[in-house]
Design an enzyme around this catalytic site. Sequence first.
Site, PDB file in Angstrom:
ATOM      1  N   SER A  58       0.848  -1.193   0.000  1.00  0.00           N
ATOM      2  CA  SER A  58       0.000   0.000   0.000  1.00  0.00           C
ATOM      3  C   SER A  58       0.879   1.236   0.000  1.00  0.00           C
ATOM      4  O   SER A  58       2.004   1.218   0.481  1.00  0.00           O
ATOM      5  CB  SER A  58      -0.884   0.016   1.233  1.00  0.00           C
ATOM      6  N   LYS A  59       0.306   2.292  -0.546  1.00  0.00           N
ATOM      7  CA  LYS A  59       1.118   3.499  -0.690  1.00  0.00           C
ATOM      8  C   LYS A  59       1.460   4.151   0.639  1.00  0.00           C
ATOM      9  O   LYS A  59       2.295   5.028   0.688  1.00  0.00           O
ATOM     10  CB  LYS A  59       0.440   4.466  -1.636  1.00  0.00           C
ATOM     11  N   ARG A  60       0.805   3.703   1.701  1.00  0.00           N
ATOM     12  CA  ARG A  60       1.182   4.233   3.019  1.00  0.00           C
ATOM     13  C   ARG A  60       2.612   3.826   3.341  1.00  0.00           C
ATOM     14  O   ARG A  60       3.303   4.489   4.083  1.00  0.00           O
ATOM     15  CB  ARG A  60       0.280   3.695   4.130  1.00  0.00           C
ATOM     16  N   ARG A  61       3.035   2.653   2.862  1.00  0.00           N
ATOM     17  CA  ARG A  61       4.353   2.145   3.242  1.00  0.00           C
ATOM     18  C   ARG A  61       5.380   2.255   2.130  1.00  0.00           C
ATOM     19  O   ARG A  61       6.564   2.355   2.369  1.00  0.00           O
ATOM     20  CB  ARG A  61       4.263   0.657   3.630  1.00  0.00           C
ATOM     21  N   ASN A  62       4.911   2.157   0.900  1.00  0.00           N
ATOM     22  CA  ASN A  62       5.794   2.087  -0.260  1.00  0.00           C
ATOM     23  C   ASN A  62       5.136   2.887  -1.366  1.00  0.00           C
ATOM     24  O   ASN A  62       3.927   2.799  -1.516  1.00  0.00           O
ATOM     25  CB  ASN A  62       5.787   0.637  -0.785  1.00  0.00           C
TER      26      ASN A  62
END
Length: 503
Positions: A254-258
């Site tokens: 997910s874009k929260r992490r990557n």
Amino acid sequence: MTEQVRTRIAPSPTGAPHVGTAYMALFNLAFARRHQGKMVLRIEDTDRARSTPGSEQAILDALSWLGIEWDEGPDCGGDYGPYRQSERLELHQAEIDRLLEQGDAYRCFCSPERLDELRKEQMARKETPRYDGRCLALPPEESKQRAKNGEPFVVRMKIPSEGECRFMDELRGEVVIDWSQVDHQVIRKSDGYPTYHLANVVDDHHMRISHVIRGEEWINSVPKHLLLYKLLGWNPPAFAHLPLLRNPDKSKLSKRRNPTGIFYYRDAGFLPEAMINYLGMMGYTLPDQREVFSLGDLSETFDLKRISLGGPVFDLDKLRWLNGRYLREKLSEEEVIDRLLTWKAGKGFLERVLPLALKRLETLSDFFPLAQFLLADKLEYTVTELTGKLDPGEAARLLKIAEWELEKTAEWNRDELSSLFQRMAQTEEMKLKELLPLFFVAITGSTVSLPLFDGMSLLGPDLSRTRIRLALEKLADTGNGLSKKGLKSLEKEYRKAYGDRVD
Ligand code: GLU
């Protein structure tokens, strides 16, 4: 294999092109090439509210940048077109009518409020939410008449009330799913459009797809799809459900992490061939265990049986390391210089940036520090520089709101960005000059740089959004982030003041 191998990727043109789409495309392409088959690109745009032509073009551009080529698609045509679902509605409608006539599907007139109520009751009883079949009992004549009278309706497919569906997955072997777990799927929405399930099956059939290779999130849909094939009298394709890419903590990528947008990688200076190599390593090893390989190498020996099902971890550090190897081992210095020039450091870049920088220059050497943020990936700054006069908690709140707002911006240009931040200042009852310094540092890493909206517009949506997320992460790392509870209440507040989120 006697029949020609035909695979497909079927992205929905909503939002920024995702690395997961590239991953699926790569494996579909490698499989098709390995068997001298064809890969089709089909645009699944039946969600009218969320699909945009800009997003469709971005998908084509992103895959082309990676060197992924399709044999048939909306841009290049082919024998089984059109390749955009919204242009195939007659085909879908004909099959919906056929299912209605056969008595395998029925109109459902239940209101969204009733369905909501039903869902809530079922959840309170800890049951899987599903339609209770009320409209199944409507006499066909009454159902027809109500539709004729203009009453809104959806069409649902009938699902067996008991028993189980067994099917083979090329990677997982036999899969068994109880029919009791399968809802009476809507196949035609009240706006007259088919749903994904119906359109996907009809188009895969008409496009003669032999192998459906897609993400594991679709495995629970297979019973519905197989039932549709059976009811329509067609042979189903083979199915293979690939594992989903994961963050290093094993949660779904997910874009929260990557960063998950393909253009982030392009704009941050990754090489397409290193990306392809890295994606090819996700859950897969070549028979000779080689670590550095090309799309051609992958296609030559590709075998679905070599895919391992443990969630492959998309690790940015490993990708950076691999990218470094490509720069040093795979390209000559001359080639690296060419890449730099075509990436950003060419005349085109100077032409775009200079007009913005000129009035801030006294010497030529003033130029590069001003433009540095456009060439860099991560920026260095302190929390104090970031938050300036704002309380860090308030800064986190504003960054999050901007992240959600920016997600909605389809047109990424100076004027759109300027009106977005003006709207935001108004809603927050702040002056623009109180709001902007925070974003200035998050985007440019400095308090002195080019004008913010021009800068963001040059930087592009993927890098800009990632920088806002990195600023949030920085605040979180220093104990100033949003708590889970804080985030939930902010989301509520956001919906009230700004409307729904899109991501
Ligand atoms: N449109 C679907 C998606 O966006 C395609 C799923 C499939 O491959 O069947 O993922």
